[in-house]
Design an enzyme around this catalytic site. Structure first.
Site, PDB file in Angstrom:
ATOM      1  N   HIS A  39       6.125   0.597   1.278  1.00  0.00           N
ATOM      2  CA  HIS A  39       5.024   1.171   1.608  1.00  0.00           C
ATOM      3  C   HIS A  39       3.991   1.002   0.516  1.00  0.00           C
ATOM      4  O   HIS A  39       4.003   1.562  -0.336  1.00  0.00           O
ATOM      5  CB  HIS A  39       5.451   2.623   1.798  1.00  0.00           C
ATOM      6  N   GLU A  66       4.027  -3.206   3.232  1.00  0.00           N
ATOM      7  CA  GLU A  66       2.962  -2.686   4.045  1.00  0.00           C
ATOM      8  C   GLU A  66       1.725  -2.352   3.290  1.00  0.00           C
ATOM      9  O   GLU A  66       1.717  -2.101   2.111  1.00  0.00           O
ATOM     10  CB  GLU A  66       3.738  -1.489   4.614  1.00  0.00           C
ATOM     11  N   ASP A  68      -2.604  -1.248   3.718  1.00  0.00           N
ATOM     12  CA  ASP A  68      -3.938  -0.667   4.530  1.00  0.00           C
ATOM     13  C   ASP A  68      -4.952  -1.258   4.324  1.00  0.00           C
ATOM     14  O   ASP A  68      -5.416  -1.567   3.166  1.00  0.00           O
ATOM     15  CB  ASP A  68      -4.219   0.930   4.142  1.00  0.00           C
ATOM     16  N   HIS A  81      -5.812   2.971   0.948  1.00  0.00           N
ATOM     17  CA  HIS A  81      -5.477   3.554   2.079  1.00  0.00           C
ATOM     18  C   HIS A  81      -6.538   4.724   2.309  1.00  0.00           C
ATOM     19  O   HIS A  81      -6.858   4.877   3.258  1.00  0.00           O
ATOM     20  CB  HIS A  81      -4.375   4.459   1.575  1.00  0.00           C
ATOM     21  N   GLU A 149      -2.016  -2.342   8.251  1.00  0.00           N
ATOM     22  CA  GLU A 149      -2.364  -1.420   9.014  1.00  0.00           C
ATOM     23  C   GLU A 149      -3.971  -1.372   8.964  1.00  0.00           C
ATOM     24  O   GLU A 149      -4.511  -1.310   8.081  1.00  0.00           O
ATOM     25  CB  GLU A 149      -1.718   0.114   8.515  1.00  0.00           C
TER      26      GLU A 149
END
Length: 296
Positions: A39, A66, A68, A81, A149
């Site tokens: 993450h 992952e 952002d 993020h 994301e």
């Protein structure tokens, strides 16, 4: 590809899930247990969403990371993020009169000046907020896979097309990548739908825990339903996996954000396809049966 009709009972849903072919994530993972996704990189051990966090995930042997993605004032895509730069950079010191320090109000050159590592620890002083190009370049260097994301798409009209353009320019939209190394996800239903419409070959994920009655519509354009782990049950996971997504495979479930071994074993027991975690080594060991509670 049309979604299957919702099964009438939990028993039928379980049966459908058992009969489903192996998920794309499990096929690419090649090992027991759910796929483990780092993450924001291995963010328990290095500052989140930095290149150092990608490196740490690679050092730990983690295939999936992952991140952002947001957009600067002058149109650069950067990996961070929060909508504000405040928590993970020294923006208050560098630009004290620019509150609330939102990403969208700063140019790429201004953000490149910020220290994105010192807040985490002195060893990471001088780390920068990476551009999306820099981030995917580092992931590629390590031969890793990316769960990307698109953050707060409502703030950035057109970011779906821009994200796909960067991925294409960096070589991430060829068959090798889209078949097993890339998923684009978002909390925004319209965002996920747009990514699918712009580039149907790209696998997509919808973040959240939608109602089972909404799944037939979502299965038209998303390959994954990715909920918070504490919202899950065996029945819900089985219900999701009973639907066929746009690439002819059962919908997958990647649960977030699981950092404790006991929670990981519980979540894995629901039959999820992936677990997103800040502590990927702990979760990998817990779901492979290699660590006891006392070792975590």
């Amino acid at each position: 590809m049309h979604a299957r009709a919702v099964a009438a009972t939990t028993t039928a849903l379980l049966g459908a899930a058992l009969l489903a072919p192996a998920s794309l994530a499990q096929a690419s993972h090649g090992g027991p247990g759910p796929v483990v996704v780092a993450h924001r990189g291995a963010s328990a051990y290095a500052p989140e969403n930095t290149l150092a966090a990608v490196d740490k995930a690679a050092e730990l042997g983690i295939d999936w990371v992952e991140n952002d993605v947001q957009r600067t004032k002058d149109g650069e895509l950067v990996v961070i993020h929060d909508e504000s730069l405040r928590r993970t950079t020294d923006v208050e010191e560098v630009f004290p009169d620019r509150a609330p320090w939102n990403v969208k109000d700063f140019t790429a050159a201004e953000i490149a000046r910020l220290d994105a590592g010192s807040w985490f620890g002195a060893a990471y002083a001088g780390a920068r907020v990476p551009t999306l190009e820099q981030y995917v370049g580092r992931v590629e260097r390590h031969h890793q896979k990316l769960l990307l994301e698109i953050k707060s798409p409502e703030l950035y009209p057109g970011i779906e097309r821009e994200t796909l353009k960067v991925l294409g320019n960096e070589g991430w939209l060829d068959r090798r990548h889209v078949s097993g190394r890339l998923v684009v996800q978002s909390f925004g239903v319209d965002c996920v739908r747009t990514v699918h419409e712009l580039k149907p070959a790209v696998r997509t994920g919808l973040l959240g825990t939608p109602r089972v009655s909404d799944l037939p519509a979502y299965a038209e354009f998303t390959d994954q339903i990715n909920p918070s782990y504490d919202s899950l049950s065996l029945g819900y996971v089985s219900a999701v996996q009973a639907f066929t997504g746009p690439h002819g495979r059962p919908l997958e479930v990647f649960a977030w954000t699981v950092d404790e071994a006991a929670d990981a074993r519980l979540t894995a027991g629901y039959g999820v396809d992936g677990i997103i975690t800040n502590r990927p080594d702990v979760i990998r060991d817990a779901t492979r049966g290699e660590a006891s509670d006392g070792e975590v």
